[in-house]
Design an enzyme around this catalytic site. Structure first.
Site, short mmCIF file in Angstrom:
data_model
loop_
_atom_site.label_atom_id
_atom_site.label_comp_id
_atom_site.label_asym_id
_atom_site.label_seq_id
_atom_site.Cartn_x
_atom_site.Cartn_y
_atom_site.Cartn_z
N SER A 143 24.07 28.99 37.69
CA SER A 143 25.37 28.50 38.17
C SER A 143 25.96 27.48 37.17
O SER A 143 26.15 27.81 36.01
CB SER A 143 25.18 27.92 39.57
OG SER A 143 26.39 27.80 40.25
N ASP A 174 27.24 37.37 46.50
CA ASP A 174 27.38 35.94 46.19
C ASP A 174 28.56 35.33 46.95
O ASP A 174 29.68 35.82 46.89
CB ASP A 174 27.60 35.80 44.67
CG ASP A 174 27.36 34.40 44.16
OD1 ASP A 174 27.77 33.44 44.83
OD2 ASP A 174 26.78 34.27 43.07
N HIS A 223 23.89 34.02 45.93
CA HIS A 223 24.04 33.14 44.77
C HIS A 223 22.67 32.60 44.33
O HIS A 223 22.43 32.37 43.15
CB HIS A 223 24.97 31.99 45.16
CG HIS A 223 25.39 31.12 44.01
ND1 HIS A 223 26.23 31.55 43.00
CD2 HIS A 223 25.09 29.82 43.70
CE1 HIS A 223 26.43 30.57 42.13
NE2 HIS A 223 25.75 29.52 42.52
#
Length: 243
Positions: free
Chosen positions: A68, A191, A219
């Site tokens: 991320s 996600d 995610h």
């Protein structure tokens, strides 16, 4: 150090979500050294200050990767280092976390602004909401969310806010195009924070780069299936290392 991989974590949840992946990678290749480098604890939301801090603490001549926000920062650092970076891998990292005209496959600006306001008002509650979004699409979202939140460090509200400010500024498209080393970018089909369409958009931007979509995953797919993700990364490192 072609056998050294430095991983950077995502926003707010610390290094623990990456630990099972690091252990799985280590188990697949005894010669690979996998280290997780915490994100800078800066009260400044200036992207260059974060990159300067990382550049001074993360060893040179290694593979860089991250989850991320960590993957976005790793992308910028890889471009900055050029030949001093062996290669790059990102997990659920959108080139731009917040949508804009040139990159619509991202979180709507008003959603992100509400997130920012929420973090300002109640950081712990926002972190809880964030962990639920990270786990959305997983087989056991509540269990995964509790796991994510349970390992989160007690960062100050200001450090959390500055991390979100950096996240809002980042647009790694130029960095990804500039970095000439091997790249692997993995996305998740379910996600809740990074639309799956971002994978196709990135492939259009970087047609010569390895991009994968893990269909039934959240995610936090690196925590859902650390061994599967480690296998994909190991194959990429092995293939790219033999060039």
């Amino acid at each position: 150090m072609r056998n050294r991989l430095i991983l950077l974590p995502g926003w707010g949840l610390g290094i623990s979500p990456l630990e099972p992946l690091a252990a799985a990678l280590q188990g697949l290749d005894e010669h690979l050294r996998v280290e997780i480098e915490p994100l800078p604890e800066l009260e400044s939301g200036e992207l260059q200050e974060w990159l300067d801090e990382l550049d001074s603490t993360v060893p040179q001549d290694t593979w860089l990767g991250g989850w991320s926000l960590g993957g976005m920062l790793a992308s910028e650092l890889a471009a900055r280092r050029g030949d001093r970076c062996c290669g790059l891998l990102t997990l659920a990292s959108n080139p731009s976390f917040v949508a804009h005209e040139q990159w619509p496959s991202a979180m709507p600006g008003e959603t992100f602004d509400a997130f920012l306001a929420g973090c300002n008002a109640d950081p712990r509650m926002t972190l809880k909401r964030f962990s639920l979004l990270c786990a959305q699409g997983a087989e056991d979202p509540r269990g995964l969310s509790r796991l994510l939140l349970g390992g989160a460090p007690h960062a100050s509200a200001q450090v959390l806010m500055s991390g979100l400010e950096v996240l809002a500024q980042l647009d790694t498209r130029q960095a990804l195009q500039a970095f000439r080393g091997p790249q692997l970018h993995l996305f998740a089909g379910l996600d809740g924070l990074v639309p799956a369409e971002a994978a196709g958009d990135l492939l259009a931007l970087l047609p010569d780069v390895e991009i994968g979509l893990i269909e039934q995953a959240s995610h936090a797919f690196l925590l859902e299936d650390p061994h599967g993700v480690a296998g994909a990364i190991q194959a990429f490192l092995h293939e790219s290392g033999d060039d």
